[in-house]
Enzyme design. Sequence first.
Site, PDB file in Angstrom:
ATOM      1  N   GLY A   1       7.269   5.224   7.643  1.00 16.94           N
ATOM      2  CA  GLY A   1       6.333   6.335   7.812  1.00 16.94           C
ATOM      3  C   GLY A   1       6.619   7.059   9.106  1.00 16.94           C
TER       4      GLY A   1
ATOM      5  N   LYS B   1       0.849  -1.198   0.000  1.00 12.34           N
ATOM      6  CA  LYS B   1       0.000   0.000   0.000  1.00 12.34           C
ATOM      7  C   LYS B   1       0.884   1.248   0.000  1.00 12.34           C
ATOM      8  CE  LYS B   1      -1.788   2.946   2.924  1.00 12.34           C
ATOM      9  NZ  LYS B   1      -1.974   4.124   2.067  1.00 12.34           N
TER      10      LYS B   1
ATOM     11  N   GLU C   1       9.582  16.654  14.756  1.00 11.01           N
ATOM     12  CA  GLU C   1       9.819  16.496  13.318  1.00 11.01           C
ATOM     13  C   GLU C   1       8.863  17.396  12.531  1.00 11.01           C
ATOM     14  OE1 GLU C   1       8.651  12.856  11.246  1.00 11.01           O
ATOM     15  OE2 GLU C   1      10.577  12.858  10.224  1.00 11.01           O
TER      16      GLU C   1
ATOM     17  N   GLU D   1      10.574   1.742   9.977  1.00 11.53           N
ATOM     18  CA  GLU D   1      11.494   2.829   9.626  1.00 11.53           C
ATOM     19  C   GLU D   1      10.709   4.119   9.819  1.00 11.53           C
ATOM     20  OE1 GLU D   1      14.560   2.149   8.786  1.00 11.53           O
ATOM     21  OE2 GLU D   1      14.473   0.036   8.256  1.00 11.53           O
TER      22      GLU D   1
ATOM     23  N   CYS E   1      13.530  11.728   5.286  1.00 12.63           N
ATOM     24  CA  CYS E   1      13.652  11.408   6.715  1.00 12.63           C
ATOM     25  C   CYS E   1      15.068  11.636   7.216  1.00 12.63           C
ATOM     26  CB  CYS E   1      13.223   9.957   6.944  1.00 12.63           C
ATOM     27  SG  CYS E   1      14.109   8.800   5.889  1.00 12.63           S
TER      28      CYS E   1
ATOM     29  N   THR F   1       2.253   6.808  13.485  1.00 11.43           N
ATOM     30  CA  THR F   1       1.631   5.682  12.768  1.00 11.43           C
ATOM     31  C   THR F   1       2.360   4.384  13.111  1.00 11.43           C
ATOM     32  OG1 THR F   1       1.357   7.266  10.958  1.00 11.43           O
ATOM     33  CG2 THR F   1       0.691   5.005  10.528  1.00 11.43           C
TER      34      THR F   1
HETATM   35  P1  NDP Z   1       2.490   8.258   7.713  1.00 13.85           P
HETATM   36  O1  NDP Z   1       2.936   7.563   8.935  1.00 13.85           O
HETATM   37  O2  NDP Z   1       1.348   9.186   7.815  1.00 13.85           O
HETATM   38  O3  NDP Z   1       2.089   7.215   6.575  1.00 13.85           O
HETATM   39  C1  NDP Z   1       2.958   6.193   6.140  1.00 13.85           C
HETATM   40  C2  NDP Z   1       2.134   5.108   5.496  1.00 13.85           C
HETATM   41  O4  NDP Z   1       1.335   4.481   6.496  1.00 13.85           O
HETATM   42  C3  NDP Z   1       1.144   5.647   4.458  1.00 13.85           C
HETATM   43  O5  NDP Z   1       1.014   4.710   3.424  1.00 13.85           O
HETATM   44  C4  NDP Z   1      -0.129   5.750   5.262  1.00 13.85           C
HETATM   45  O6  NDP Z   1      -1.258   5.773   4.466  1.00 13.85           O
HETATM   46  C5  NDP Z   1      -0.017   4.507   6.111  1.00 13.85           C
HETATM   47  N1  NDP Z   1      -0.860   4.473   7.313  1.00 13.85           N
HETATM   48  C6  NDP Z   1      -1.482   5.492   7.948  1.00 13.85           C
HETATM   49  N2  NDP Z   1      -2.180   5.014   9.012  1.00 13.85           N
HETATM   50  C7  NDP Z   1      -1.992   3.687   9.049  1.00 13.85           C
HETATM   51  C8  NDP Z   1      -2.430   2.637   9.910  1.00 13.85           C
HETATM   52  N3  NDP Z   1      -3.231   2.863  10.956  1.00 13.85           N
HETATM   53  N4  NDP Z   1      -2.010   1.387   9.663  1.00 13.85           N
HETATM   54  C9  NDP Z   1      -1.190   1.123   8.635  1.00 13.85           C
HETATM   55  N5  NDP Z   1      -0.750   2.068   7.766  1.00 13.85           N
HETATM   56  C10 NDP Z   1      -1.136   3.332   7.972  1.00 13.85           C
HETATM   57  O7  NDP Z   1       3.770   8.969   7.110  1.00 13.85           O
HETATM   58  P2  NDP Z   1       3.824   9.970   5.906  1.00 13.85           P
HETATM   59  O8  NDP Z   1       3.278   9.311   4.692  1.00 13.85           O
HETATM   60  O9  NDP Z   1       3.274  11.270   6.363  1.00 13.85           O
HETATM   61  O10 NDP Z   1       5.409  10.086   5.682  1.00 13.85           O
HETATM   62  C11 NDP Z   1       6.221  10.943   6.388  1.00 13.85           C
HETATM   63  C12 NDP Z   1       6.887  10.242   7.557  1.00 13.85           C
HETATM   64  O11 NDP Z   1       7.639   9.143   7.080  1.00 13.85           O
HETATM   65  C13 NDP Z   1       7.882  11.142   8.265  1.00 13.85           C
HETATM   66  O12 NDP Z   1       7.720  10.992   9.654  1.00 13.85           O
HETATM   67  C14 NDP Z   1       9.227  10.600   7.830  1.00 13.85           C
HETATM   68  O13 NDP Z   1      10.262  10.836   8.732  1.00 13.85           O
HETATM   69  C15 NDP Z   1       8.922   9.146   7.698  1.00 13.85           C
HETATM   70  N6  NDP Z   1       9.903   8.493   6.844  1.00 13.85           N
HETATM   71  C16 NDP Z   1      10.813   7.649   7.407  1.00 13.85           C
HETATM   72  C17 NDP Z   1      11.802   7.068   6.629  1.00 13.85           C
HETATM   73  C18 NDP Z   1      12.797   6.114   7.227  1.00 13.85           C
HETATM   74  O14 NDP Z   1      13.440   5.405   6.450  1.00 13.85           O
HETATM   75  N7  NDP Z   1      12.963   6.058   8.529  1.00 13.85           N
HETATM   76  C19 NDP Z   1      11.909   7.358   5.190  1.00 13.85           C
HETATM   77  C20 NDP Z   1      10.891   8.242   4.707  1.00 13.85           C
HETATM   78  C21 NDP Z   1       9.932   8.789   5.514  1.00 13.85           C
HETATM   79  P3  NDP Z   1      -1.922   7.169   4.032  1.00 13.85           P
HETATM   80  O15 NDP Z   1      -0.845   8.024   3.462  1.00 13.85           O
HETATM   81  O16 NDP Z   1      -2.894   6.760   3.029  1.00 13.85           O
HETATM   82  O17 NDP Z   1      -2.498   7.741   5.274  1.00 13.85           O
END
Ligand code: NDP
Length: 482
Positions: free
Chosen positions: A225, A172, A385, A247, A281, A229
């Site tokens: 993400g 997803k 962040e 991650e 990130c 989350t």
């Molecule tokens: P989110 O945590 O909002 O979303 C990440 C993914 O999880 C999306 O596909 C989202 O779907 C999905 N999601 C949301 N709620 C749920 C749930 N309850 N159960 C399962 N999946 C869920 O992150 P962002 O998309 O806003 O991305 C930014 C974040 O990602 C920042 O905090 C950044 O630091 C982090 N990140 C970390 C990296 C790493 O390698 N450590 C690399 C890149 C980013 P939807 O978008 O449809 O809500």
Amino acid sequence: MEPILNFINGEFHPSASGMTLETVNPASGQVITTLPRSSAEDVAMATKAALEAGPAWSATTMEERMAWLHRIADALEEEAETIAQLESMDTGKPISLARRVDAARSVSNFRFFANFGRDHTEPIFSDHGAVNHVHRSPVGCVGLITPWNLPLYLLTWKVAPALLMGNTIVAKPSELTPMTANHLAKVLTKVHFPKGVFNLVHGLGPEVGQAIVEHPDIRGISFTGGTATGKIVAATAAPMFKKLSLELGGKNATVVLDDAPLEEMMDGIVRASFTNSGQVCLCGSRVLVDAAIYDRFKTMFVDAVSNIVVGDPASESTVMGSVISKDHQTKVESYIELGQQEGGVVLTGGSATDAPVKGVTAQGAFLRPTVIEGLSHTSRTATEEIFGPVVTLHPFTSEQEAIDMANATEYGLAGSVWTADTARGYAFAQHLDTGIVWVNTWLNRDLRTPFGGVKQSGVGREGGAWSLNFFSELTNICVQQP
Ligand code: NDP
């Protein structure tokens, strides 16, 4: 553009409910197309397809799977320009960045794991007349959940090793950026990839993401993400004893020591701060500078940041595009306001309305790269962040103070140290509580190395052998001669 559909069992389907969402170009505010607003029902269909495809796929040899990864890499390479255009449109990032980073890395993720599989051998341990063989089996059907900042880059970083180790997939992408994941599904169709091995379900995180994490037959979850989350994912998956890789977010420090040759290093430090509008990130959003060179650094840094060309992502000369959405722009602007309420002074940047961006409309989610000084390193602005083009500057008077400041956050993903003396930089780096530290470089990635965070930046490592470990189960087979 034609609507995006789910990819289940090698075929494109609307959501079972028929409901849709819109994906928007954040640089123009225009709707690009629709995507399915899927539900647990669609996840169940995708999982069923993945489970049915599992036995045949896991029965293929590693060599056959490596050949598939090369074939996919070749096909993605042929489509690199299309992928860059789609990614730029969906995220608002400059086309040059989408070509150089997103499209290129999506190819190299497949290529790297194809070659890595060839070079990988398992150890054999002999003792007490018995021989121990480490045997790997796939985890089974795995769930891959990815964010919007590097959509295809991060998805393929998980898909390639998962396939290599014989798993089937339900993935997803973020609902904000579904375009390139959809294109990957088209590429897999084009190369006649086996049906059901890779499945894609689009929709909202709390609906589709949550259903993937909850599904009892999905045995591993690799999630990238935000930390909030990640906590929900962990709380759901842990009682089911799923394999879990998280991650998560970061608030990374860029540490500039007093001997750093600033003229030479300034480009790298600016890049570490503002690449992809600060929405990586690994970006350094807190710049800690030795007080002895603080004023000189500040002048040079602010000058360089003020000159970053912000504008239309489609233009070849644009260095910084929009942020991911109007909502995100509002969030980042609220942090700029908070920084000022906490006593910070904006040295350059600020809200979009103060400095309109040339060549784009008010519907675009644009911000100037922003630098704030005068904040405590424990302020909210300097510890939470923001994930946007906002950097805070902090002087320090000793290396120990710099270490304490760098570690004074709940996150621990990455950091960088800048110095003329690499031995000093290496020694300093060992005191940072993070998963990765760069010395005199940034985002310099050798895909064989472990990648992940400590503290609230995540659990587990991916990359090279760590990815193979995550995407396989190890059985020790101990053989004694009769
Ligand atoms: P989110 O945590 O909002 O979303 C990440 C993914 O999880 C999306 O596909 C989202 O779907 C999905 N999601 C949301 N709620 C749920 C749930 N309850 N159960 C399962 N999946 C869920 O992150 P962002 O998309 O806003 O991305 C930014 C974040 O990602 C920042 O905090 C950044 O630091 C982090 N990140 C970390 C990296 C790493 O390698 N450590 C690399 C890149 C980013 P939807 O978008 O449809 O809500």
